[in-house]
Design an enzyme around this catalytic site. Structure first.
Site, mmCIF file in Angstrom:
data_model
loop_
_atom_site.group_PDB
_atom_site.id
_atom_site.type_symbol
_atom_site.label_atom_id
_atom_site.label_comp_id
_atom_site.label_asym_id
_atom_site.label_seq_id
_atom_site.Cartn_x
_atom_site.Cartn_y
_atom_site.Cartn_z
ATOM 1 N N PRO A 1 10.610 2.661 1.170
ATOM 2 C CA PRO A 1 10.967 1.404 1.828
ATOM 3 C C PRO A 1 12.464 1.120 1.713
ATOM 4 C CG PRO A 1 9.586 1.010 -0.118
ATOM 5 C CD PRO A 1 9.723 2.489 0.023
ATOM 6 N N ARG B 1 15.798 -4.485 3.167
ATOM 7 C CA ARG B 1 15.757 -5.783 3.832
ATOM 8 C C ARG B 1 14.819 -5.884 5.018
ATOM 9 N NH1 ARG B 1 20.858 -4.944 2.111
ATOM 10 N NH2 ARG B 1 21.599 -6.442 0.563
ATOM 11 N N ASP C 1 18.183 8.358 -3.102
ATOM 12 C CA ASP C 1 16.943 9.134 -3.186
ATOM 13 C C ASP C 1 17.164 10.645 -3.230
ATOM 14 O OD1 ASP C 1 17.534 9.816 -0.483
ATOM 15 O OD2 ASP C 1 16.384 8.122 0.248
#
Ligand code: CNA
Length: 416
Positions: free
Chosen positions: A113, A116, A189
């Site tokens: 995810p 915002r 990530d």
């Protein structure tokens, strides 16, 4: 990463600290967030205004998603052919030093995810972390007082459980074609590394989980040991001063990595800027897009208009394509005639390199289904995008595209 020690052993560089900013601030004013008297003042204001910024940001985020508003439709209609125009420039050989600026929207197709996006973003799902306002989770002073909220989130973000998607491989294809000057990512990530973008082409502006250090004395700590502790709900403790160790993800109030300063060489050289999947709300990163020469095309690929692209009319060299990023990038790749090349690149990385970096790899067809949440066993027309999966560590591919080796080594000599 030991930022204090690296400062003492290397020539002094300007100090730039990560901060959140209010989108109600005009872009020209945002440049004040760096060093200097105005930047200092803004930094002072920032922490105390974080809670207020939050409500301003979520309100404006919803505004920009509302495409029925007059300003949104006006902006959309002025995108001047967006993708097709830029694809033409690339095909004509006018873009040979492409800079990519990336954000969390690049990795949502991998199952991570963003911050915002209303509903699915991490900021909309933070009740469980028991923090007073969302940015607290990345506030270094808050971490110093209570590291648990960040460590809970880190367990979900640690590289190893997600794989690169089509968008990452598109960026790598830019490199493969010899066109990528640099990718500046805010993502932590590690998926750019994992898809095989070489280190000298990559600036992880907000750090990564690849290294760890004490948050107080900056003594380096083995990253794998930090990961094991965090995954097992234990605190990694500094062997020197006994303070808490954290992965070298850049928090609000912390310095950006020195490699970030390559931007001062890269942006004046760039002949195309592609901005992907970011709300452009975190400084100083957001202001990077304003440092490119005004005649250089900027292409925004995002779900909604952000930063300077919210202004009507757009700057004359600006283009944007709004919608789902993976869909857009696939169309862009088709216009460029790169579709088969990207699929081949993905296939080879997924079958040859990724299995050595991630355990129990999925087949290419399985990953294409996972990336878009398709039911198991459902074949989609989409090719080989990555998706979420259970896995161990992933430190990134060493592979470098052979045809661009010379360009890579030329630019790596600039790297810090
Ligand atoms: P953000 O503020 O959450 O903005 C993401 C932007 O991408 C928004 O404008 C979204 O509308 C857009 N977006 C999301 N998904 C899509 C999609 N599928 N198609 C098109 N557009 C999409 O995130 P930013 O990157 O701007 O904020 C910077 C923060 C987020 C950095 O400091 C990161 O460390 C942090 N972050 C990183 C990750 C990650 O590493 N994957 C995940 C979550 C947050």
């Amino acid at each position: 990463m030991n930022r204090s020690r690296s400062r003492s052993s290397q020539p002094p560089v300007p100090r730039v600290t990560r901060s959140a900013w209010s989108r109600l601030t005009e872009p020209a004013e945002r440049l004040d967030s760096g060093p200097g008297p105005y930047g200092k003042q803004r930094r002072k204001q920032t922490d105390s205004a974080l809670a207020q910024d939050l409500s301003q940001m979520s309100m404006s985020g919803q505004d920009t998603l509302n495409n029925s508003s007059p300003s949104a439709s006006a902006v959309k209609s002025s995108s001047r052919g967006g993708l097709a125009s830029v694809a033409r420039l690339v095909k004509l050989g006018r873009c040979k030093n492409v800079v990519v600026v990336a954000g969390a929207g690049v990795s949502t197709a991998s199952g991570i995810p963003d911050f915002r996006t209303p509903g699915t973003g991490l900021y909309a799902n933070l009740e469980k972390y028991n923090i007073p306002y969302p940015e607290a989770i990345f506030n270094i002073d808050y971490f110093s007082n209570d590291p648990q909220p960040f460590f809970s989130l880190a367990k979900a973000l640690y590289p190893g459980s997600h794989r690169p998607n089509y968008i990452h491989y598109f960026i790598r294809m830019l490199h493969h074609k010899g066109l990528l000057l640099r990718v500046y990512t805010q993502n932590i990530d590690g998926l750019e590394r994992l898809c095989g973008i070489p280190d000298d082409k990559l600036v992880e502006a907000h750090g990564s989980f690849a290294t760890a250090a004490c948050h107080l004395c900056y003594t380096a700590y083995p990253a794998e040991e930090a990961k094991q502790a965090i995954m097992n709900d234990k605190l990694p403790i500094c062997t020197f001063c006994a303070a808490t160790v954290k992965p070298d993800v850049v928090f609000f109030g912390e310095d950006l990595p020195q490699k970030y300063f390559l931007n001062t060489q890269d942006f004046p050289k760039a002949d195309l800027l592609i901005i992907m999947g970011t709300s452009l709300q975190i400084e100083p990163f957001a202001s990077l897009v304003n440092t490119i020469r005004s005649t250089v095309p900027r292409l925004l690929l995002n779900r909604n208009a952000v930063g300077p692209f919210e202004k009507v009319p757009l700057r004359r060299a600006d283009h944007m394509e709004l919608g789902d990023l993976e869909d857009t990038v696939r169309r862009f790749a088709e216009m460029l005639g790169w579709k088969d090349d990207i699929e081949e690149l993905m296939r080879s990385q997924e079958t040859l390199s990724l299995p050595t970096l991630i355990s129990s790899p999925l087949s290419v067809d399985q990953t294409s289904c996972q990336s878009r949440g398709a039911p198991a066993g459902t074949e989609t027309s989409r090719s080989r995008a990555g998706g979420q999966r259970g896995a161990s560590s992933g430190s990134g591919s060493e592979e470098t595209d052979s045809e661009t080796d010379s360009k890579s080594s030329a630019s790596s000599s600039q790297s810090t």
